[in-house]
Design a protein around this motif. Structure first.
Motif, PDB file in Angstrom:
ATOM      1  N   MET A 277       0.852  -1.202   0.000  1.00  0.00           N
ATOM      2  CA  MET A 277       0.000   0.000   0.000  1.00  0.00           C
ATOM      3  C   MET A 277       0.880   1.242   0.000  1.00  0.00           C
ATOM      4  O   MET A 277       1.933   1.251   0.634  1.00  0.00           O
ATOM      5  CB  MET A 277      -0.868   0.025   1.272  1.00  0.00           C
ATOM      6  N   GLU A 278       0.409   2.276  -0.678  1.00  0.00           N
ATOM      7  CA  GLU A 278       1.173   3.525  -0.674  1.00  0.00           C
ATOM      8  C   GLU A 278       1.039   4.251   0.650  1.00  0.00           C
ATOM      9  O   GLU A 278       1.939   4.948   1.102  1.00  0.00           O
ATOM     10  CB  GLU A 278       0.703   4.417  -1.817  1.00  0.00           C
ATOM     11  N   SER A 279      -0.155   4.095   1.268  1.00  0.00           N
ATOM     12  CA  SER A 279      -0.347   4.738   2.574  1.00  0.00           C
ATOM     13  C   SER A 279      -1.057   3.776   3.513  1.00  0.00           C
ATOM     14  O   SER A 279      -1.950   3.045   3.093  1.00  0.00           O
ATOM     15  CB  SER A 279      -1.186   6.003   2.395  1.00  0.00           C
ATOM     16  N   TRP A 280      -0.648   3.750   4.768  1.00  0.00           N
ATOM     17  CA  TRP A 280      -1.266   2.860   5.757  1.00  0.00           C
ATOM     18  C   TRP A 280      -2.270   3.601   6.634  1.00  0.00           C
ATOM     19  O   TRP A 280      -2.788   3.032   7.590  1.00  0.00           O
ATOM     20  CB  TRP A 280      -0.180   2.224   6.645  1.00  0.00           C
ATOM     21  N   ALA A 281      -2.490   4.887   6.322  1.00  0.00           N
ATOM     22  CA  ALA A 281      -3.415   5.667   7.152  1.00  0.00           C
ATOM     23  C   ALA A 281      -4.413   6.389   6.283  1.00  0.00           C
ATOM     24  O   ALA A 281      -4.094   6.827   5.159  1.00  0.00           O
ATOM     25  CB  ALA A 281      -2.639   6.672   7.996  1.00  0.00           C
ATOM     26  N   LYS A 282      -5.634   6.494   6.787  1.00  0.00           N
ATOM     27  CA  LYS A 282      -6.652   7.293   6.108  1.00  0.00           C
ATOM     28  C   LYS A 282      -7.416   8.001   7.217  1.00  0.00           C
ATOM     29  O   LYS A 282      -8.188   7.370   7.946  1.00  0.00           O
ATOM     30  CB  LYS A 282      -7.570   6.383   5.300  1.00  0.00           C
ATOM     31  N   GLY A 283      -7.142   9.280   7.388  1.00  0.00           N
ATOM     32  CA  GLY A 283      -7.787  10.040   8.472  1.00  0.00           C
ATOM     33  C   GLY A 283      -7.457   9.404   9.820  1.00  0.00           C
ATOM     34  O   GLY A 283      -6.281   9.270  10.183  1.00  0.00           O
ATOM     35  N   ARG A 284      -8.489   8.954  10.510  1.00  0.00           N
ATOM     36  CA  ARG A 284      -8.308   8.374  11.850  1.00  0.00           C
ATOM     37  C   ARG A 284      -8.303   6.847  11.818  1.00  0.00           C
ATOM     38  O   ARG A 284      -8.631   6.195  12.819  1.00  0.00           O
ATOM     39  CB  ARG A 284      -9.418   8.877  12.775  1.00  0.00           C
ATOM     40  N   VAL A 285      -7.953   6.281  10.689  1.00  0.00           N
ATOM     41  CA  VAL A 285      -7.844   4.817  10.577  1.00  0.00           C
ATOM     42  C   VAL A 285      -6.427   4.502  10.120  1.00  0.00           C
ATOM     43  O   VAL A 285      -5.926   5.106   9.166  1.00  0.00           O
ATOM     44  CB  VAL A 285      -8.862   4.256   9.559  1.00  0.00           C
ATOM     45  N   VAL A 286      -5.779   3.551  10.792  1.00  0.00           N
ATOM     46  CA  VAL A 286      -4.404   3.201  10.417  1.00  0.00           C
ATOM     47  C   VAL A 286      -4.233   1.687  10.522  1.00  0.00           C
ATOM     48  O   VAL A 286      -4.913   1.034  11.316  1.00  0.00           O
ATOM     49  CB  VAL A 286      -3.376   3.988  11.294  1.00  0.00           C
ATOM     50  N   LEU A 287      -3.331   1.146   9.714  1.00  0.00           N
ATOM     51  CA  LEU A 287      -3.115  -0.310   9.688  1.00  0.00           C
ATOM     52  C   LEU A 287      -1.737  -0.649  10.238  1.00  0.00           C
ATOM     53  O   LEU A 287      -0.788   0.131  10.103  1.00  0.00           O
ATOM     54  CB  LEU A 287      -3.216  -0.817   8.246  1.00  0.00           C
ATOM     55  N   VAL A 288      -1.646  -1.879  10.799  1.00  0.00           N
ATOM     56  CA  VAL A 288      -0.361  -2.348  11.342  1.00  0.00           C
ATOM     57  C   VAL A 288      -0.264  -3.855  11.112  1.00  0.00           C
ATOM     58  O   VAL A 288      -1.288  -4.551  11.044  1.00  0.00           O
ATOM     59  CB  VAL A 288      -0.248  -1.969  12.855  1.00  0.00           C
ATOM     60  N   GLY A 289       0.960  -4.375  10.992  1.00  0.00           N
ATOM     61  CA  GLY A 289       1.159  -5.826  10.818  1.00  0.00           C
ATOM     62  C   GLY A 289       0.719  -6.282   9.434  1.00  0.00           C
ATOM     63  O   GLY A 289       0.748  -5.522   8.459  1.00  0.00           O
TER      64      GLY A 289
END
Ligand SMILES: Cc1cc2nc3c(=O)[nH]c(=O)nc-3n(C[C@H](O)[C@H](O)[C@H](O)COP(=O)(O)OP(=O)(O)OC[C@H]3O[C@@H](n4cnc5c(N)ncnc54)[C@H](O)[C@@H]3O)c2cc1C
Length: 401
Positions: A277-289
């Motif tokens: 993914m180019e970005s792991w965050a969208k506003g107040r949502v973020v991804l990990v692992g």
């Protein structure tokens, strides 16, 4: 002052590890896990390099070492059970460039859960159905029908992340199929030497047995597939059937392994797929692992990426609060290791696709030059930035409790 609230989806490795650090950063954390309890199963996962530092900073090193799987290394045999090559633990550590502790995935998951259960609210048997965010927070509706507002949502729900699908888009937009399937089963088969993993290969397929003390052991199947296979991710019977079909007419101990596969209680099957993914965050949502940057089991880096990602995400949130700049700094800190690990799959060693490839692999591993070449090629462990967690004194390290 009320604490900022965080909802994490997924209670495997990345979820509880992120939660462990977020409570030290002063956040109130809830974890929702779709399974009705902690999911056991999975083979040994490797904790190495920066991930060892994360475990040490949590104060969990002693507990991880207590439960570590005793491993002597890898053996490679032909279908007549004649050994062609072996690499001991020291050789493997030279290849990956770091000391390495192997622990069953289910055991690591349990340790992280035990380390966080008093400070984090766990909700099992539910999952996020929808997310609506505005500039001040995120309204979540759960599959159970419950609704709640949080300040931040973290998707730690693995390769098939629901948070990624809901907030970023369909899985296919972010995944790359790496042409192999992987199955892991807990079973005790008297194959090979104690504490060694013995591999037997035919072109495009690999069967491996880790032999432990009586009653314990791990079987692994890996096979090449030009195209993705069609099956439902919850249909375990269909997944077992696919493994059976892929390993028909393979000798060695494979028929006994396939029988054990049918009887085993814990069974894990998935494609080797990477998330990019180019970005792991969208506003107040973020991804990990794995949800953000799964490198696949053939990278041997799932736990490393989950633990370091968890630490960096929580560390940046501790420093910068819930702000786009904190999430950007998390991404900048984590990207280099993700890029490296996604480019280093071991399929050339574990599943060569031709007989010549198998012979070349055996020759290479049996050669005394291998250690030297590996040391030259491998990435050295890099020091991990030390973050400050404002509430750390309220939650002492687990080895000081
Ligand atoms: C049962 C199991 C067995 C595994 N076995 C192996 C193995 O043998 N070898 C290997 O290399 N890797 C294995 N993995 C993957 C490995 O755990 C990860 O690569 C790595 O540790 C990163 O962990 P993670 O927490 O990001 O993701 P994962 O470990 O995949 O965990 C994701 C968690 O999220 C939960 N979840 C999924 N969807 C939802 C949802 N919609 N709502 C709430 N929760 C959800 C899952 O039940 C799981 O607990 C396994 C994963 C699982 C779940």
């Amino acid at each position: 002052m009320t604490k900022p609230t965080v909802l994490i989806s997924g209670a495997s490795i990345a979820g509880p590890a992120t939660a462990c650090w977020l409570v030290r950063a002063g956040f109130a954390v809830t974890i929702v896990e779709q399974a009705v309890g902690l999911r056991s199963g999975g083979n040994g996962v490797d904790i190495r390099a920066e991930a060892l530092a994360v475990i040490e900073r949590m104060g969990l090193s002693a507990k991880v070492c207590e439960r570590a799987v005793e491993t002597c290394g890898l053996r490679f045999v032909d279908t007549e059970d004649r050994e062609r090559a072996r690499v001991g633990t020291a050789g493997l550590e030279a290849m990956v460039g770091s000391e390495d502790v192997e622990i069953l995935r289910g055991d690591l998951c349990e340790l992280l859960y035990d380390a966080t259960r008093d400070d984090v609210q766990y909700v099992f048997g539910d999952s996020i159905a929808s997310i609506m965010q505005d500039s001040d927070g995120v309204d979540v509706t759960f599959k159970s029908g419950k609704q709640q507002r949080f300040d931040l949502i973290i998707g730690a729900d693995g390769l098939h992340s629901a948070v990624r699908r809901i907030a970023f888009g369909p899985e296919a937009e972010f995944t790359q199929f790496r042409h192999h399937y992987f199955a892991a089963v807990s079973a005790d088969l008297p194959v090979g030497e104690h504490h060694w993993t013995t591999f037997c290969n035919e072109p495009g397929r690999s069967a491996a047995v880790y032999r432990a003390e009586p009653g314990h052991g791990q079987l692994t199947f890996m096979f090449y597939s030009a195209q993705p296979l069609t099956y439902h991710y919850r249909d375990l019977a269909a997944q077992r059937r696919l493994v059976r079909e892929a390993f028909t007419r393979m000798d060695w101990h494979v028929p006994a392994m396939l029988n054990a596969l049918d009887d085993a209680e814990t069974f894990y099957f998935d494609s080797l797929t990477q998330v990019r993914m180019e970005s792991w965050a969208k506003g107040r949502v973020v991804l990990v692992g794995d949800a953000a940057y799964c490198a696949s089991p053939a990278s041997g880096a799932g736990a490393l990426l989950a633990l370091t990602g968890a630490y960096r995400l929580a560390g940046e949130l501790a420093a910068g609060g819930i702000a786009p700049t904190a999430l950007e700094r998390y991404a900048a800190a984590q990207r280099p290791i993700v890029k490296l690990k996604q480019s280093q799959l071991f399929t050339g060693i574990t599943v060569p696709r031709t007989r010549i490839g198998i012979a070349a692999r055996d020759l290479f591993l049996a050669s005394p030059l291998t250690g030297v070449l590996s040391r030259w090629k491998s990435d050295r462990s890099k020091p991990l930035h030390e973050y400050t967690f404002p509430d750390a004194a309220l939650y002492p390290r687990h080895d000081q409790r």
